[in-house]
Each structure stands twice: as C-alpha cells, then as structure tokens.
Design a protein around this motif. Structure first.
Motif, short mmCIF file in Angstrom:
data_model
loop_
_atom_site.label_atom_id
_atom_site.label_comp_id
_atom_site.label_asym_id
_atom_site.label_seq_id
_atom_site.Cartn_x
_atom_site.Cartn_y
_atom_site.Cartn_z
N GLU A 1 0.86 -1.04 -0.06
CA GLU A 1 0.16 -0.02 0.15
C GLU A 1 0.87 1.13 -0.19
O GLU A 1 0.36 2.13 -0.68
N LEU A 2 2.10 1.23 0.81
CA LEU A 2 2.82 2.25 0.96
C LEU A 2 3.50 2.57 -0.47
O LEU A 2 3.66 3.70 -1.08
N ILE B 1 -1.93 -7.70 -6.94
CA ILE B 1 -1.05 -8.38 -6.04
C ILE B 1 -1.45 -7.87 -4.62
O ILE B 1 -1.32 -8.78 -3.76
N THR B 2 -1.58 -6.59 -4.27
CA THR B 2 -2.15 -6.43 -2.85
C THR B 2 -3.58 -7.24 -2.45
O THR B 2 -3.42 -7.52 -1.29
N ASN B 3 -4.28 -7.20 -3.46
CA ASN B 3 -5.31 -8.00 -3.26
C ASN B 3 -5.27 -9.51 -2.67
O ASN B 3 -5.78 -10.18 -1.98
N ILE B 4 -4.26 -9.92 -3.50
CA ILE B 4 -3.76 -11.47 -3.32
C ILE B 4 -3.27 -11.57 -1.71
O ILE B 4 -3.81 -12.50 -0.89
N GLN B 5 -2.58 -10.67 -1.32
CA GLN B 5 -2.08 -10.58 -0.05
C GLN B 5 -2.80 -10.31 0.96
O GLN B 5 -3.15 -10.95 1.94
N SER B 6 -3.96 -9.40 0.60
CA SER B 6 -5.16 -9.16 1.69
C SER B 6 -6.07 -10.40 1.70
O SER B 6 -6.64 -10.68 2.82
N GLN B 7 -6.16 -11.03 0.68
CA GLN B 7 -7.16 -12.15 0.76
C GLN B 7 -6.44 -13.48 1.76
O GLN B 7 -7.10 -13.94 2.37
N VAL C 1 -1.40 0.05 -12.29
CA VAL C 1 -2.33 -0.05 -11.29
C VAL C 1 -3.11 -1.21 -11.19
O VAL C 1 -3.10 -1.69 -9.77
N ILE C 2 -3.39 -1.96 -12.03
CA ILE C 2 -3.79 -3.36 -12.18
C ILE C 2 -3.09 -4.26 -11.63
O ILE C 2 -3.43 -4.94 -10.41
N THR C 3 -1.94 -4.32 -11.84
CA THR C 3 -0.91 -5.36 -11.26
C THR C 3 -0.77 -4.89 -9.82
O THR C 3 -0.51 -5.70 -9.04
N ASN C 4 -0.70 -3.78 -9.30
CA ASN C 4 -0.47 -3.35 -8.11
C ASN C 4 -1.51 -3.92 -7.15
O ASN C 4 -1.61 -4.49 -6.28
N HIS C 5 -2.83 -3.54 -7.69
CA HIS C 5 -3.94 -4.05 -6.77
C HIS C 5 -4.27 -5.33 -6.91
O HIS C 5 -4.65 -5.80 -6.04
#
Length: 263
Positions: free
Chosen positions: A157-158, A237-243, A231-235
């Motif tokens: 996120e940072l 990856i972050t959502n994978i970690q968030s899940q 943006v697609i790639t970043n979000h």
C-alpha cells in the motif's frame, strides 16, 4: 481444636504410652500436611479460575477487534476491486477512442486515484504478560505473526501511495484532466467507500475546465495507458496478499469463538 490435640498428647505422655504417642504425632503431622495441600489446591484452583476469567475477557476483546479488522480489510479489498473495474473501463476507452463516455472516463480516473490503506486495530497482547493467559497455542502463533503479516500488505500500500503521489497525479496534471475529474466526483454527490458516515452524500460544484480539452489525445497518451496497467498489477498483488491475511483473520476468529464457547 489445638487445645484438644495438645490434651491428647499430654495424656499419652503422662500414661507412658510412647509408641502410641509417636504414632499419634505422625498422624497429626500427616493431617497438617494434608490440610496444607488442600489449602494450596484450593488456592491454585481459585487462581486458575481468575486466570480463566481474564482469558475470557481477552478473547472477547480480541474477537471484537479482529471482527473490526476483517470489516475494514473487506472495505479495502472492495476499493481495489472497484479500481480494477475502473482500469478495465479505461483500457476499453483507450482501445476505442471513438466512443468516449466522459462521465465514465472521469469517474474511472478518480476511482484509480483513491488510496486504499489498511490500518487495523493493533493490540499489545503479544508484548505483554497477558499472552501467557491464552491457552490455545495456534492462536498464540497467529497473534505473534500478525504484525509482520499486516506489514506485508501495508508495504504494498505504501508503494501505491508513492506511485499515486509521485507519478499518477503529475500525469493527471500534465493531461489537464484533474479539474474535470474532481468536478465529476462532486457534482452529483459523493459518499466515499471508506467514509465513516456512509449514509451522508457530499455534494458541491467545481465546474469543468474552460480550456479546450481533447479527450482523444488524453486517451492516446502512452504514459496514461502504462499507468493504468500498472495500477492493475499493483492492486491485484495487494488483493492477493489481503485475501491471505483475510483467511488468517477468519481462522483466528474461529479459534477465538471456540475458546469462548468452552466456558
């Protein structure tokens, strides 16, 4: 009671019954030891009950905290999913510049500009003596790993915060779309996904730019296209970690609930 036992000892000694006296003395010592052991056992039981009561309070607090954490995490995942949908709309307009929808374009540009950040409730149980009150070893392990696992999401996120501020915003300003994007945001009212009061609709008018703005030229900008894909790639990856983090919370809530129901 003490006088009673003393009288028995004195009678046995005065009658010269030394053997019986010794047996009696040993029996009295045994009774005293048994009494002490019973008292210690009762005291230990009382202390254990107090610790179990404290554990229950801690477990209930943890359940409330992690329920709030999963609700917040779900909100951030939703915001990224909305941004991913907006990215697809933008790429579709970039690929088909002859069918421009201004409202969709500006709304999508704002949606990917939002900054989802997960800021969970952090308890201090791991660094305190209260951690010893939790009897479930699996739960203790989850709690011990929690901070480092949260950091793995926050680190991504940072990175997006920096990308948004240092790259995405300058691109919007260079293309001249920022005023129209913000006008589109507020003109019909806006309630942020992350708003504390989601029932309130915020509305005011900025008015679109008076300058000539060629949206086909905006959509043909190579940098914008690249940024949208980033943006697609970043979000993603972050959502994978968030899940993955979400599954940890679900496991913790399940264990905590089971431990509470034992009482």
């Amino acid at each position: 009671m003490i006088k009673f036992f003393r009288k028995i000892r004195q009678n046995l000694l005065s009658e010269g019954k030394t053997g019986k006296y010794l047996k009696y003395a040993i029996g009295e010592i045994v009774l005293v030891v048994i009494g002490i052991l019973i008292a210690l056992s009762i005291n230990n039981w009382n202390e254990r009950q107090k610790e179990l009561a404290k554990e229950q309070l801690i477990l209930k607090q943890l359940y409330s905290e992690y329920q709030s954490n999963i609700n917040q995490l779900d909100e951030k995942i939703l915001m990224r999913n909305e941004a991913l949908e907006a990215c697809n709309k933008l790429l579709n307009q970039i690929d088909n510049p002859n069918s421009i929808n201004e409202d969709v374009l500006y709304q999508s540009l704002w949606t990917i500009f939002r900054d989802p950040t997960f800021d969970p409730i952090q308890n201090d149980i791991v660094g305190s003596e209260n951690i010893r009150l939790i009897n479930n070893d699996t739960l203790v392990r989850f709690l011990s790993n929690w901070s480092s696992e949260v950091f793995q999401v926050q680190e991504l996120e940072l990175e997006y915060q920096k990308f948004r501020t240092e790259i995405l915003l300058p691109c919007y300003l260079r293309l001249g779309v920022s005023r129209n994007v913000n006008n589109n945001l507020w003109k019909d009212g806006y309630s942020p996904t992350e708003a504390l009061d989601k029932e309130f609709n915020y509305q005011f008018t900025i008015e679109p730019t008076k300058k000539q703005l060629d949206l086909k030229k905006v959509l043909s900008d190579v940098e914008l296209e690249g940024l949208v894909s980033q943006v697609i790639t970043n979000h993603q990856i972050t959502n994978i970690q968030s899940q993955s983090l979400r599954m940890r919370i679900i496991s913790m809530l399940k264990i905590i609930n089971q431990e509470i129901e034992k009482e």
